[in-house]
Design a protein around this motif. Structure first.
Motif, PDB file in Angstrom:
ATOM      1  N   THR A   6       0.856  -1.189   0.068  1.00  0.00           N
ATOM      2  CA  THR A   6      -0.156   0.211  -0.039  1.00  0.00           C
ATOM      3  C   THR A   6       1.227   1.039   0.191  1.00  0.00           C
ATOM      4  OG1 THR A   6      -0.198   0.113   2.585  1.00  0.00           O
ATOM      5  CG2 THR A   6      -1.744  -0.508   0.867  1.00  0.00           C
ATOM      6  N   THR A   7       1.694   1.422   0.746  1.00  0.00           N
ATOM      7  CA  THR A   7       2.569   2.430   0.673  1.00  0.00           C
ATOM      8  C   THR A   7       3.652   2.175  -0.283  1.00  0.00           C
ATOM      9  OG1 THR A   7       4.435   1.481   2.306  1.00  0.00           O
ATOM     10  CG2 THR A   7       2.465   2.861   2.920  1.00  0.00           C
ATOM     11  N   LYS A   8       4.357   1.462  -1.112  1.00  0.00           N
ATOM     12  CA  LYS A   8       5.322   0.526  -1.985  1.00  0.00           C
ATOM     13  C   LYS A   8       6.218   1.522  -1.225  1.00  0.00           C
ATOM     14  CE  LYS A   8       3.275   1.816  -6.638  1.00  0.00           C
ATOM     15  NZ  LYS A   8       3.168   1.526  -7.338  1.00  0.00           N
ATOM     16  N   ASN A   9       6.196   0.737  -0.521  1.00  0.00           N
ATOM     17  CA  ASN A   9       8.148   0.418   0.683  1.00  0.00           C
ATOM     18  C   ASN A   9       7.825  -0.887   0.735  1.00  0.00           C
ATOM     19  OD1 ASN A   9       8.761   2.222   2.941  1.00  0.00           O
ATOM     20  ND2 ASN A   9       8.360   1.193   4.806  1.00  0.00           N
ATOM     21  N   TYR A  10       9.048  -0.749  -0.322  1.00  0.00           N
ATOM     22  CA  TYR A  10       9.415  -2.125  -0.391  1.00  0.00           C
ATOM     23  C   TYR A  10      10.567  -2.078   0.806  1.00  0.00           C
ATOM     24  CZ  TYR A  10       6.958  -1.511  -4.622  1.00  0.00           C
ATOM     25  OH  TYR A  10       5.761  -1.646  -5.403  1.00  0.00           O
ATOM     26  N   ALA A  11      11.499  -3.883   0.216  1.00  0.00           N
ATOM     27  CA  ALA A  11      12.900  -3.903   1.409  1.00  0.00           C
ATOM     28  C   ALA A  11      14.220  -2.316   1.100  1.00  0.00           C
ATOM     29  CB  ALA A  11      13.148  -5.464   0.923  1.00  0.00           C
ATOM     30  N   ALA A  12      13.911  -2.759  -0.513  1.00  0.00           N
ATOM     31  CA  ALA A  12      15.624  -1.798  -0.564  1.00  0.00           C
ATOM     32  C   ALA A  12      15.355  -0.456  -0.112  1.00  0.00           C
ATOM     33  CB  ALA A  12      15.504  -1.680  -2.111  1.00  0.00           C
ATOM     34  N   SER A  13      13.943   0.390   0.067  1.00  0.00           N
ATOM     35  CA  SER A  13      13.419   2.090   0.317  1.00  0.00           C
ATOM     36  C   SER A  13      13.949   1.873   1.967  1.00  0.00           C
ATOM     37  CB  SER A  13      12.708   2.494  -0.232  1.00  0.00           C
ATOM     38  OG  SER A  13      11.341   1.832   0.419  1.00  0.00           O
ATOM     39  N   VAL A  14      13.539   0.533   2.158  1.00  0.00           N
ATOM     40  CA  VAL A  14      13.580   0.289   4.380  1.00  0.00           C
ATOM     41  C   VAL A  14      14.728   0.098   4.510  1.00  0.00           C
ATOM     42  CG1 VAL A  14      12.535  -0.648   5.946  1.00  0.00           C
ATOM     43  CG2 VAL A  14      11.099  -0.789   4.137  1.00  0.00           C
ATOM     44  N   VAL A  15      15.711  -0.555   4.136  1.00  0.00           N
ATOM     45  CA  VAL A  15      17.216  -1.012   4.401  1.00  0.00           C
ATOM     46  C   VAL A  15      17.459   0.909   4.345  1.00  0.00           C
ATOM     47  CG1 VAL A  15      18.930  -1.895   3.318  1.00  0.00           C
ATOM     48  CG2 VAL A  15      17.282  -3.496   3.478  1.00  0.00           C
ATOM     49  N   ASP A  16      17.019   0.599   2.764  1.00  0.00           N
ATOM     50  CA  ASP A  16      18.229   2.985   2.860  1.00  0.00           C
ATOM     51  C   ASP A  16      18.199   3.445   4.061  1.00  0.00           C
ATOM     52  OD1 ASP A  16      19.589   2.588  -0.377  1.00  0.00           O
ATOM     53  OD2 ASP A  16      17.693   3.448  -1.210  1.00  0.00           O
ATOM     54  N   PHE A  28      26.280   5.806  10.458  1.00  0.00           N
ATOM     55  CA  PHE A  28      26.306   5.073   8.930  1.00  0.00           C
ATOM     56  C   PHE A  28      25.267   4.617   8.478  1.00  0.00           C
ATOM     57  CE2 PHE A  28      29.142   2.676  12.791  1.00  0.00           C
ATOM     58  CZ  PHE A  28      30.340   3.036  12.033  1.00  0.00           C
ATOM     59  N   ASP A  29      24.721   4.934   7.583  1.00  0.00           N
ATOM     60  CA  ASP A  29      23.633   5.154   6.566  1.00  0.00           C
ATOM     61  C   ASP A  29      24.058   4.279   4.747  1.00  0.00           C
ATOM     62  OD1 ASP A  29      25.379   7.230   5.067  1.00  0.00           O
ATOM     63  OD2 ASP A  29      24.020   9.148   4.949  1.00  0.00           O
ATOM     64  N   ASP A  30      25.222   3.228   5.636  1.00  0.00           N
ATOM     65  CA  ASP A  30      25.291   2.489   4.086  1.00  0.00           C
ATOM     66  C   ASP A  30      25.379   1.453   3.991  1.00  0.00           C
ATOM     67  OD1 ASP A  30      27.326   2.700   6.014  1.00  0.00           O
ATOM     68  OD2 ASP A  30      29.213   2.223   5.046  1.00  0.00           O
ATOM     69  N   TRP A  31      23.185   1.072   4.110  1.00  0.00           N
ATOM     70  CA  TRP A  31      23.369   0.544   3.838  1.00  0.00           C
ATOM     71  C   TRP A  31      23.032  -0.346   2.721  1.00  0.00           C
ATOM     72  CZ3 TRP A  31      24.072  -3.614   8.647  1.00  0.00           C
ATOM     73  CH2 TRP A  31      24.113  -2.479   9.695  1.00  0.00           C
ATOM     74  N   GLY A  32      22.281  -1.628   2.588  1.00  0.00           N
ATOM     75  CA  GLY A  32      21.781  -2.386   1.007  1.00  0.00           C
ATOM     76  C   GLY A  32      21.474  -3.794   1.372  1.00  0.00           C
ATOM     77  N   LEU A  33      20.607  -4.361   0.280  1.00  0.00           N
ATOM     78  CA  LEU A  33      20.677  -5.825   0.723  1.00  0.00           C
ATOM     79  C   LEU A  33      21.067  -6.273   0.092  1.00  0.00           C
ATOM     80  CD1 LEU A  33      16.348  -5.313  -0.936  1.00  0.00           C
ATOM     81  CD2 LEU A  33      17.656  -5.755   1.602  1.00  0.00           C
ATOM     82  N   PRO A  34      21.641  -7.651   0.114  1.00  0.00           N
ATOM     83  CA  PRO A  34      23.075  -7.968  -0.502  1.00  0.00           C
ATOM     84  C   PRO A  34      22.426  -8.364  -2.002  1.00  0.00           C
ATOM     85  CG  PRO A  34      22.014  -9.473   1.315  1.00  0.00           C
ATOM     86  CD  PRO A  34      21.265  -7.926   1.417  1.00  0.00           C
ATOM     87  N   THR A  35      23.711  -8.998  -2.488  1.00  0.00           N
ATOM     88  CA  THR A  35      23.439  -9.913  -3.984  1.00  0.00           C
ATOM     89  C   THR A  35      23.193 -11.662  -3.301  1.00  0.00           C
ATOM     90  OG1 THR A  35      25.972 -10.086  -4.373  1.00  0.00           O
ATOM     91  CG2 THR A  35      24.437  -8.196  -5.228  1.00  0.00           C
ATOM     92  N   ASN A  36      23.044 -11.861  -4.493  1.00  0.00           N
ATOM     93  CA  ASN A  36      22.640 -13.664  -4.141  1.00  0.00           C
ATOM     94  C   ASN A  36      24.429 -13.741  -3.958  1.00  0.00           C
ATOM     95  OD1 ASN A  36      20.548 -13.926  -5.135  1.00  0.00           O
ATOM     96  ND2 ASN A  36      20.264 -13.960  -7.580  1.00  0.00           N
TER      97      ASN A  36
END
Length: 103
Positions: A6-16, A28-36
């Motif tokens: 509903t909010t388009k609050n996808y995982a990548a934006s939450v981690v960002d 530290f604000d340099d977080w991201g989702l890991p690659t495979n």
């Protein structure tokens, strides 16, 4: 953290939006989702006891579908071991995240 359709609050934006601090108060604000590949390294390190085992869950990766940017790969874990190489899911699905820092 998980995504919400509903909010388009996808995982990548939450981690960002993650911010953490070290013992000296540095931010530290340099977080991201890991690659495979990075998820494989996390699993390997947890298997050998270098880091805690991952709880049983499906984890988002940063790898998007090449033909549909609305989907991304999710790695599935059980008993701390990776059980699939990853499956594509719509980004609105709610799965776990295992953020990593890029520095």
């Amino acid at each position: 953290a998980t995504g919400s359709d509903t909010t388009k609050n996808y995982a990548a934006s939450v981690v960002d939006k993650l911010v953490s601090h070290n013992a000296y108060g540095l931010e530290f604000d340099d977080w991201g989702l890991p690659t495979n590949v990075e998820m494989n390294m996390i699993q390997r390190d947890s298997h050998y006891g270098r880091i805690p085992k991952l709880p049983n869950a499906d984890y988002w990766t940063s790898v998007e579908d090449r033909q549909d940017a609305g989907q991304a790969f999710c790695s599935e874990y059980a008993l701390g071991e990776r059980i699939t190489g990853g499956s594509l899911y719509p980004k609105q699905m709610k799965f776990a995240v295992r953020p990593v820092r890029y520095f």
